[in-house]
Design an enzyme around this catalytic site. Structure first.
Site, PDB file in Angstrom:
ATOM      1  N   GLU A   5       0.828  -1.230   0.000  1.00 54.11           N
ATOM      2  CA  GLU A   5       0.000   0.000   0.000  1.00 54.11           C
ATOM      3  C   GLU A   5       0.847   1.258   0.000  1.00 54.11           C
ATOM      4  OE1 GLU A   5      -2.837   0.208  -0.829  1.00 54.11           O
ATOM      5  OE2 GLU A   5      -3.222  -1.939  -0.681  1.00 54.11           O
TER       6      GLU A   5
HETATM    7  C1  FAD Z   1       2.856  -9.832   0.460  1.00 54.98           C
HETATM    8  C2  FAD Z   1       2.516  -8.781  -0.531  1.00 54.98           C
HETATM    9  C3  FAD Z   1       1.188  -8.501  -0.818  1.00 54.98           C
HETATM   10  C4  FAD Z   1       0.853  -7.542  -1.771  1.00 54.98           C
HETATM   11  N1  FAD Z   1      -0.462  -7.346  -2.114  1.00 54.98           N
HETATM   12  C5  FAD Z   1      -0.739  -6.580  -3.205  1.00 54.98           C
HETATM   13  C6  FAD Z   1      -2.055  -6.548  -3.747  1.00 54.98           C
HETATM   14  O1  FAD Z   1      -2.987  -7.167  -3.218  1.00 54.98           O
HETATM   15  N2  FAD Z   1      -2.271  -5.815  -4.876  1.00 54.98           N
HETATM   16  C7  FAD Z   1      -1.277  -5.122  -5.497  1.00 54.98           C
HETATM   17  O2  FAD Z   1      -1.535  -4.502  -6.520  1.00 54.98           O
HETATM   18  N3  FAD Z   1      -0.011  -5.120  -4.992  1.00 54.98           N
HETATM   19  C8  FAD Z   1       0.274  -5.834  -3.873  1.00 54.98           C
HETATM   20  N4  FAD Z   1       1.556  -5.879  -3.378  1.00 54.98           N
HETATM   21  C9  FAD Z   1       2.567  -5.050  -4.002  1.00 54.98           C
HETATM   22  C10 FAD Z   1       3.054  -3.915  -3.098  1.00 54.98           C
HETATM   23  O3  FAD Z   1       2.072  -2.935  -2.974  1.00 54.98           O
HETATM   24  C11 FAD Z   1       4.376  -3.409  -3.690  1.00 54.98           C
HETATM   25  O4  FAD Z   1       5.336  -4.407  -3.429  1.00 54.98           O
HETATM   26  C12 FAD Z   1       4.811  -2.078  -3.114  1.00 54.98           C
HETATM   27  O5  FAD Z   1       3.951  -1.051  -3.505  1.00 54.98           O
HETATM   28  C13 FAD Z   1       6.236  -1.706  -3.545  1.00 54.98           C
HETATM   29  O6  FAD Z   1       6.418  -1.889  -4.925  1.00 54.98           O
HETATM   30  P1  FAD Z   1       7.668  -2.764  -5.430  1.00 54.98           P
HETATM   31  O7  FAD Z   1       7.671  -4.026  -4.688  1.00 54.98           O
HETATM   32  O8  FAD Z   1       7.671  -2.827  -6.897  1.00 54.98           O
HETATM   33  O9  FAD Z   1       8.934  -1.966  -4.951  1.00 54.98           O
HETATM   34  P2  FAD Z   1       9.662  -0.805  -5.785  1.00 54.98           P
HETATM   35  O10 FAD Z   1       8.671   0.139  -6.325  1.00 54.98           O
HETATM   36  O11 FAD Z   1      10.638  -1.410  -6.707  1.00 54.98           O
HETATM   37  O12 FAD Z   1      10.456  -0.079  -4.609  1.00 54.98           O
HETATM   38  C14 FAD Z   1      11.734  -0.536  -4.102  1.00 54.98           C
HETATM   39  C15 FAD Z   1      12.266   0.515  -3.135  1.00 54.98           C
HETATM   40  O13 FAD Z   1      12.463   1.746  -3.834  1.00 54.98           O
HETATM   41  C16 FAD Z   1      11.718   2.783  -3.248  1.00 54.98           C
HETATM   42  N5  FAD Z   1      11.165   3.646  -4.290  1.00 54.98           N
HETATM   43  C17 FAD Z   1      10.592   3.267  -5.456  1.00 54.98           C
HETATM   44  N6  FAD Z   1      10.187   4.341  -6.138  1.00 54.98           N
HETATM   45  C18 FAD Z   1      10.482   5.422  -5.410  1.00 54.98           C
HETATM   46  C19 FAD Z   1      10.307   6.817  -5.580  1.00 54.98           C
HETATM   47  N7  FAD Z   1       9.704   7.331  -6.640  1.00 54.98           N
HETATM   48  N8  FAD Z   1      10.747   7.628  -4.609  1.00 54.98           N
HETATM   49  C20 FAD Z   1      11.323   7.131  -3.504  1.00 54.98           C
HETATM   50  N9  FAD Z   1      11.527   5.823  -3.287  1.00 54.98           N
HETATM   51  C21 FAD Z   1      11.109   4.971  -4.222  1.00 54.98           C
HETATM   52  C22 FAD Z   1      10.628   2.119  -2.441  1.00 54.98           C
HETATM   53  O14 FAD Z   1      10.189   2.903  -1.340  1.00 54.98           O
HETATM   54  C23 FAD Z   1      11.324   0.835  -1.980  1.00 54.98           C
HETATM   55  O15 FAD Z   1      12.045   1.058  -0.827  1.00 54.98           O
HETATM   56  C24 FAD Z   1       1.888  -6.806  -2.399  1.00 54.98           C
HETATM   57  C25 FAD Z   1       3.230  -7.064  -2.080  1.00 54.98           C
HETATM   58  C26 FAD Z   1       3.542  -8.044  -1.190  1.00 54.98           C
HETATM   59  C27 FAD Z   1       5.001  -8.339  -0.917  1.00 54.98           C
END
Ligand code: FAD
Length: 592
Positions: free
Chosen positions: A436
């Site tokens: 989220e």
């Molecule tokens: C168990 C689990 C359940 C989930 N459930 C759902 C679900 O039901 N539906 C759904 O759609 N998604 C779901 N997710 C996805 C989740 O919302 C994302 O993993 C999360 O939003 C982070 O995205 P990412 O993993 O691609 O990380 P990334 O976006 O790759 O981020 C990696 C790191 O970089 C930082 N970062 C990235 N972009 C920026 C920026 N612009 N500025 C500053 N920092 C940045 C982040 O804060 C983080 O520390 C789930 C994930 C997990 C692990």
């Protein structure tokens, strides 16, 4: 050790801090009296302890897996979910026109805390349904609402949120799932990852809300649309009919929430999954934000839930584990007699109570933002909700890392052993500051949209309110007077840091990103300090009125602990934030 719902504290927060009297005075919530709230909390507490909680640890051990294309949930989960919906818990705060009970979101938040304390993995299913209901209710056509909402409000059908793709996590502009117009509906094709409860057999249908891009969509986030994509296409009589062209591909193996299936979903491998537009074309992200804001508050509440659950288990252990001697005690003692164990327990207790106050106040503000009688009042409450949502999400979930880790520490070596159960809370809690929107993304929202965009107006109004309270607090006598100096110091730190940020932010493009998380924790700390101090004053009023319940005395003691042992972090956060971005950005990317 089973979960025991802290109904007394919940009721206290709801009445004294989260504005139940004001909410109950609105015609739409005239049924939500103090007595009714108390009765609902009691019933929910029993349900959480007796039905959800016993499945938590076995569910963690069992996990979920795919067998013959079907997601297998842990034993007992489907029956517990069935009982949950038969008791009407899914629709407690949902509109009466769709057979919901139309009670305040504030009350929903308290019972949601219970479900998540008792069993976070299982509770994620109704949590996502709840957010999907709100998005559909706010943005979908009348006919989609009539077709889907009654079944979702009853819980017969569950809901999911499909944003994430391998290349599109935080950056939703990169979403590639495609949607093509096909008569009165659309055909959806693409892959989504990390979809919580994306496939399971507990509900008769699953309603996926999916972000996708139309062929003529503009680049970036402005080109994303939102679609309702059911697992089974409803028949004319509303029953689940033909299977839609979507499937679960695999489940993730993960650190925590083992009993919640995290699905890789594939849409449209054959003829294209049938989807229906929610809101307008290319405006999907705005619609999804309705669901995300709801979910952000709920995830904040999950942080409170696990802090509370970890506290209860640690307290129980600390009373039973005999180790060493303590000053003033005969013979070997239970570890709760050791001052350092007391520090850890108080820390966990204060984090839980403060987070609860912050989250419930925001939920109460949300009720008033939607239902207050004048447009002016609604706007005022909405402005507070907007400011507080990132703080609830970030503060409560980050502090749950501390509380659940302390929970392990109180257990000593046994905390590291899975059998005890304390480790599960720490593992489960780790996802909370990530999904989220990570803590860093909440901070960008806070610093950019909530503070810089209005030139500091909303946060300024909050600081003015805190200053008015500071004057009231300074009049207090007795033990509560001990809070006053700490509160003033923290409030000065907040005001000074906010002013400094507003003066420097526009000319420094790295500043908000570099200091945002620490500023967010500073703001969360001071708001929680305010709420704990208000709790102490309210508790004193009950004592002065002759109430001898120990709960009130302990409330004051916990508030003083918060003021003396947690609130002063505001001063170091002030120093850290005002050091700016320079050292953070000082090593070049290539030189790392
Ligand atoms: C168990 C689990 C359940 C989930 N459930 C759902 C679900 O039901 N539906 C759904 O759609 N998604 C779901 N997710 C996805 C989740 O919302 C994302 O993993 C999360 O939003 C982070 O995205 P990412 O993993 O691609 O990380 P990334 O976006 O790759 O981020 C990696 C790191 O970089 C930082 N970062 C990235 N972009 C920026 C920026 N612009 N500025 C500053 N920092 C940045 C982040 O804060 C983080 O520390 C789930 C994930 C997990 C692990």
């Amino acid at each position: 050790m089973e979960y025991i719902a802290p109904t007394k504290d919940m009721q206290f927060v709801i009445n004294e801090l989260a504005k139940l009297p004001e909410i109950n005075a609105l015609p739409v919530f005239e049924d939500a009296t103090e007595d009714l709230v108390e009765a609902v909390l009691e019933q929910a507490g029993v349900f959480a302890s007796e039905v959800f909680s016993p499945l938590n640890q076995p569910g963690d051990h069992h996990g979920t897996f795919i067998e013959n294309d079907v997601v297998v949930s842990p034993p007992g989960f489907a029956e517990a979910y069935q009982q949950f919906i038969e008791n009407g818990w899914q629709g407690i705060a949902k509109p009466a026109e769709f057979d919901g009970q139309n009670l305040p979101y504030l009350l929903h938040s308290a019972v949601s805390e219970m479900w998540n304390s008792a069993n976070l993995s299982l509770s994620l299913c109704p949590l996502l349904t709840s957010g999907a209901i709100e998005a559909i209710h706010t943005h979908a056509s009348e006919s989609l609402q009539q077709q889907y909402l009654p079944k979702m409000v009853s819980g017969e059908w569950s809901g999911t949120m499909n944003l994430t793709e391998p290349q599109a996590g935080t950056d939703l502009a990169a979403v590639r799932t495609r949607a093509e117009r096909d008569g009165d509906h659309y055909r959806i094709r693409g892959q989504k990852i990390f979809i919580t409860w994306g496939a399971h057999e507990m509900s008769k249908n699953i309603v996926h809300l999916v972000l996708a891009r139309l062929p003529d969509a503009p680049e970036g986030v402005k080109g994303i649309s939102l679609f309702l994509v059911p697992r089974y296409l409803p028949n004319a009589d509303g029953s689940p009919g033909e299977r839609n062209d979507l499937k679960v591909v695999s489940l993730e193996s993960k650190l925590g929430i083992h009993a919640s299936p995290t699905c890789v979903m594939s849409y449209g491998d054959k003829e294209g999954a049938i989807g229906y537009l929610v809101g307008e074309e290319h405006n999907g992200l705005a619609c999804m934000f309705t669901m995300m804001n709801n979910a952000r508050l709920e995830v904040g509440i999950q942080g409170v839930s696990l802090s509370e659950r970890a506290y209860q288990r640690a307290l129980n252990f600390a009373r039973e584990r005999i180790q060493g001697n303590a000053f003033g005690q005969q013979g070997r003692v239970a570890i709760i007699h050791h001052p350092d164990v007391r520090r850890m327990l108080m820390q966990m207790r204060a984090i839980s109570e403060a987070g609860r106050a912050l989250a419930y106040l925001t939920a109460g503000e949300s009720d008033l933002a939607h239902n207050a009688e004048s447009a002016e009042a609604r706007a005022k409450h909405q402005s507070r909700v907007d400011l507080f949502v990132p703080i609830v999400k970030a503060w409560c979930t980050e502090m749950s890392q501390e509380a659940t880790s302390l929970g392990v520490q109180v257990h000593g070596g046994m905390g590291f052993i899975e059998e005890t159960g304390a480790a599960q809370y720490l593992r489960d809690a780790r996802i909370l500051p990530i999904y989220e929107g990570t803590t860093g993304i909440q901070a960008l929202d806070l610093m950019g949209r909530k503070i810089m965009r209005d030139g500091g107006k909303a946060v300024g109004e909050l600081i003015d309110e805190l200053k008015a309270f500071e004057a009231e607090l300074s009049q207090q006598t007795g033990d509560i007077a001990r809070i006053s100096t700490q509160f003033s110091n923290a409030l000065n730190a907040l005001e000074d840091t906010t002013q400094w940020f507003l003066e420097n932010a526009a000319s420094n493009p790295f500043l908000a990103g570099a200091i945002g998380v620490n500023y967010q924790m500073l703001l969360g700390n001071v708001v929680c300090g305010w709420l704990m101090a208000r709790s102490a004053i309210a508790a004193q009023t009950h004592i002065d009125a002759g109430n001898s319940d120990n709960f009130y005395r302990n409330k004051i003691k916990t508030a003083i602990f918060f003021a003396e042992q947690i609130l002063p972090r505001a001063l170091s956060l002030q120093t850290i934030v005002k050091a700016g971005e320079q050292s953070t950005m000082s090593i070049d990317v290539d030189s790392f």
